[in-house]
Structure formats: structure tokens, C-alpha cells
Design a protein around this motif. Sequence first.
Motif, PDB file in Angstrom:
ATOM      1  N   LEU A   1      13.619 -18.070  32.866  1.00  0.00           N
ATOM      2  CA  LEU A   1      14.147 -17.185  33.902  1.00  0.00           C
ATOM      3  C   LEU A   1      15.647 -16.972  33.774  1.00  0.00           C
ATOM      4  O   LEU A   1      16.146 -15.867  34.011  1.00  0.00           O
ATOM      5  CB  LEU A   1      13.801 -17.743  35.282  1.00  0.00           C
ATOM      6  N   PHE A   2      16.377 -18.013  33.394  1.00  0.00           N
ATOM      7  CA  PHE A   2      17.821 -17.839  33.312  1.00  0.00           C
ATOM      8  C   PHE A   2      18.243 -17.108  32.045  1.00  0.00           C
ATOM      9  O   PHE A   2      19.353 -16.574  31.983  1.00  0.00           O
ATOM     10  CB  PHE A   2      18.536 -19.184  33.455  1.00  0.00           C
TER      11      PHE A   2
ATOM     12  N   PHE B   1      17.942 -13.801  33.704  1.00  0.00           N
ATOM     13  CA  PHE B   1      18.967 -13.677  34.737  1.00  0.00           C
ATOM     14  C   PHE B   1      20.367 -13.561  34.122  1.00  0.00           C
ATOM     15  O   PHE B   1      21.230 -12.859  34.651  1.00  0.00           O
ATOM     16  CB  PHE B   1      18.908 -14.893  35.661  1.00  0.00           C
TER      17      PHE B   1
ATOM     18  N   LEU C   1      11.221 -18.332  42.825  1.00  0.00           N
ATOM     19  CA  LEU C   1      12.177 -17.734  41.889  1.00  0.00           C
ATOM     20  C   LEU C   1      11.463 -17.026  40.739  1.00  0.00           C
ATOM     21  O   LEU C   1      12.006 -16.091  40.142  1.00  0.00           O
ATOM     22  CB  LEU C   1      13.167 -18.780  41.375  1.00  0.00           C
ATOM     23  N   SER C   2      10.216 -17.454  40.444  1.00  0.00           N
ATOM     24  CA  SER C   2       9.439 -16.760  39.417  1.00  0.00           C
ATOM     25  C   SER C   2       9.130 -15.328  39.844  1.00  0.00           C
ATOM     26  O   SER C   2       9.045 -14.423  39.004  1.00  0.00           O
ATOM     27  CB  SER C   2       8.123 -17.507  39.146  1.00  0.00           C
TER      28      SER C   2
ATOM     29  N   ILE D   1      12.776 -13.055  40.281  1.00  0.00           N
ATOM     30  CA  ILE D   1      13.545 -12.663  39.097  1.00  0.00           C
ATOM     31  C   ILE D   1      13.503 -11.153  38.869  1.00  0.00           C
ATOM     32  O   ILE D   1      14.400 -10.581  38.245  1.00  0.00           O
ATOM     33  CB  ILE D   1      13.019 -13.404  37.839  1.00  0.00           C
TER      34      ILE D   1
ATOM     35  N   PHE E   1      17.250 -14.533  45.085  1.00  0.00           N
ATOM     36  CA  PHE E   1      16.951 -15.358  43.916  1.00  0.00           C
ATOM     37  C   PHE E   1      17.622 -16.723  44.047  1.00  0.00           C
ATOM     38  O   PHE E   1      17.016 -17.766  43.782  1.00  0.00           O
ATOM     39  CB  PHE E   1      17.429 -14.642  42.655  1.00  0.00           C
TER      40      PHE E   1
ATOM     41  N   SER F   1      11.532 -16.793  25.449  1.00  0.00           N
ATOM     42  CA  SER F   1      12.305 -15.738  26.108  1.00  0.00           C
ATOM     43  C   SER F   1      13.035 -14.874  25.095  1.00  0.00           C
ATOM     44  O   SER F   1      13.063 -13.641  25.209  1.00  0.00           O
ATOM     45  CB  SER F   1      13.326 -16.360  27.073  1.00  0.00           C
TER      46      SER F   1
ATOM     47  N   ALA G   1      11.298  -8.296  32.774  1.00  0.00           N
ATOM     48  CA  ALA G   1      11.593  -9.349  33.754  1.00  0.00           C
ATOM     49  C   ALA G   1      10.332  -9.768  34.502  1.00  0.00           C
ATOM     50  O   ALA G   1      10.121 -10.959  34.777  1.00  0.00           O
ATOM     51  CB  ALA G   1      12.654  -8.863  34.736  1.00  0.00           C
TER      52      ALA G   1
ATOM     53  N   GLY H   1       8.691 -13.458  34.600  1.00  0.00           N
ATOM     54  CA  GLY H   1       8.462 -14.112  35.884  1.00  0.00           C
ATOM     55  C   GLY H   1       7.020 -14.546  36.053  1.00  0.00           C
ATOM     56  O   GLY H   1       6.742 -15.628  36.586  1.00  0.00           O
TER      57      GLY H   1
END
Length: 476
Positions: A38-39, A42, A107-108, A111, A139, A182, A207, A211
Amino acid sequence: MASEIDSSEDSKISDRIVKRPLGELISYSLSVIIMNMLFFVFGRVQLFYTEVVGLRIGIYTVVSTIYMIYNMINDPLEGYLADRSPAKFTRKFGKRAPFALIGYLGLSLAIILPFIVIGDVNTNPTGVAIWLCVALCIFDTFVSLTGITMPGLFADKYRDPTQRKLAGILNVVFAIIGMIFSIIAFPTIKDGLAPVVGEQTAWLIGAAIMGGGAFVVSLFLIPGIREDETLKIARAKLDEEKDIQNFFIILWKFIKGRDFVTYLLSILLYGTSTSLIIVALDYWVLYGLGLTLSDTMIPMIAFMLTAPLVSPFWFWLSKKFSSRKVNIIGFIGFGLSVLLFLFVKDMTGTIIVMVISGFTSAAIGVNQNAITSDVLDETAVVFKAREEGSISGVITLFSRLQLLIIPLVFGIVQGATGWVAGSPTQTNEAIFGIRIEMAIVPSALLILAGILFAVFYKITPEKAKENQQKMKELGF
């Protein structure tokens, strides 16, 4: 019920250090896959808004500033409130596991929000910026739930020193898995869909897919974060005996601790440096080398594959000497290695520097869990209180200050070097600005982190063992 808890022999979980099943430790460590997936996405919000949507870097910096103000309030406050969850709730569901699971699942889903562009940046940039700020704050709310619960949960549940170090290796391995997935999946999806659905929609779909993958992995966290009956009873007992203090008194109390503050500064400097390198790498590949975003996967995979290969070496070294000493080596070594970006001219050179950086940075990653747990143990002993939620909230806040620092660095450097947002070509001065962002600034921050850690961080292996013994005496 309180009397039942008091009389329970299991209420003092610190009377023995339980070695948890390896499967539970692996399950817990899966959280690293989620965060890296995720990051990675992000971390590209800035690139998306400034280069694709067309939002000016100055406006983006204002959004980041407002977001950080929210962050400054939200992270410690969520931690404070989590520490004060009712004992009845703790006995039934656990102290931290429910909040952690909600955080990861939330947060999944959240995103995708920053990649939903509401408004036209040309006619109403303020509206676009306001929505972006709201999306970032939503988020952040879920990220904070994970940040305030997971470090304390790990320190409480996984007390065996060897398992704490083993978790460091698992973290590195799973970080690689999450990041490589990712690196390959997100740019490939985006670049593949862009000609069909348009650039902005391609980013959004990418995204959403990332997620969705993180959501599925989150379900496999449950065995690793679940608190057994012994932990629930012990934590409920501590909740009932806890002396409720003012939030700001607790905050002031903890930030006066030398080791704790040193740890906070080191993770801020390390996180900022790593993020600067990753974000600047996108700009370097796109504008310095004239390639596509998908091509960033090559140096990033080189970086990520190096770390697990050398992690056993750093693990052995940390057992032979100490996590503290190896961490210092990691900070200084990583700082010196990224300076080599000043001399890189092509993709081959970029890959070589990323491999060297992967080797040195692994020294920090391997020891992250062990050092975090040692710091939490130290604060519990010094202040005779278990306030992991509040502490973790402060840790999360400091680690996320990078989200304000990064756009500030980019704004200053790009302004000074004549960067033209959205232009397919840049001047030599602007390209050198990328080198400043990915080499000079990160190097200075990492070396500073190493110096601070060497001078002020004093939790040795002997001190850590002493803290474990004192925690037993305190009933923690």
C-alpha cells in the motif's frame, strides 16, 4: 469479575517468556507485505497529483501540511484512547488485535481515495486539493490504528529475544515480497491500461487492485495478532488497575526519555531518507534516464532482492554484537552508499547503487522489531506504566512527519533548479536536482541518524535483559 482476574495465575504473563509457534510469527509478519504494497502506491500520490493531475507542488505542500496537522492530533490521540479501552472489551476481544484488524482492512479500502480526483485542477484547484486532503486524512486514520497497536502487540506477545530478531528477518523477506509485487504489478497495470482508459483512470484501477490484494492478505493476519486468553486476562487486569492520566502529561513524560527520543528521531530520519530515494527514483527513471514508470521495477527489484540475501549475515552480526551496533553500521553504511547516486549515468549504474544500498539498509530492517520492542520495554520500566498505544501513536506521528518533509524538499529543490512540472524534458540543472533529492539529502539524514544513535541510544543487550526482569517484577 475483577476478583477472578486477580486470582488467576495467568494474570502475570511476564512470569515466563512464551515462545510462540512459528506460524503465528509468520502470520504477524504478513503485515509488512500489506504496508509495503500500500505504501508503494501511497508514495506515488505526489507524482500522480503534480505530474499527472497537474496540481502545483506548492498547493500539494499546503495539503501535506494540513494533513500533518491532522496527523499530529490523530496519531497520539488514537493511541491514548486505545490504551483506555474498557477492561470488559479487552477480556472479550483483546487489547489491540481488533483495532489492528480494522486498521488493515480499512486502509486496504481507503488506498483508492487519493486517486479519485474530484474537480478540475485547471478551473478549481482548491476543490481538488480539499478532496485530496480529506482522502489522505481518512487513509491516515486507518494507518494510525495499525501503528498504535502492532508495536505494543508484538512487544507483549512475542517476548522471546530470538523470536524478536527472527521477526526482523521475516520482516525483510515479506517486505521484499510486498514491494516486488507492487513494483511489478502497479506500474504494469497502470501502463497497460493507460492507453485504453486514460492515465488518471489507470492509476485508480491500479490502486484498487493493490488495495484488494492487501485486503485479502489482511485476513491471514488473524492468527498472528490474536491475543490468547492469558494476554486478554493480563491486559484487562492492568486496565482495571491503571491510573488514568491526562493525555498531555503522558505525552510529555515519554518524550523526555533519551532512548525513546533518539529512537523517534532515527526512524524519522531513516523513513524520510528511504522515501526520498524511492520517490526521487521515479523522477530519475522518467526524466533522468528517459524511460517509463514500469522501468523503475528493475532497480527496485535489485534493491529488494539484495536485502533478504544478506539478512542472515546482519542477523548473525546482531546476535554476535548487538542490535544497537549493527543499526549504527546500517545508518552510516546506507548513508554513504546512496551518495553514489551522484555519479550514476545510466540504468546499470542505478542498479549497482541500489544493490549496494540494499545490502547496507538490510542492517536496519533486520533490527527494527527488536529495537522497537526494547524501547517499549524501557519506557514501561522507567515510567512503571504500559502505555503502548500512546507511545505507538507518537512513534507513528514521528515516522509520518516524512510525508510533510518530502514535498518540502521537492518543492525547495525543484524551485531552486528550475523544474517544470508536466514537461517531458527538463534542464540539466533540474536533473541534478533529482540527484540532490536521492543522494545528498538522504545521505546527510542517514549519517545524522547513525551519529545520534551512536551517541544517545544506550539500550544494550544487558540493559534489555534487565528491563525484561524488571517487567516481571512489575507484573507487566
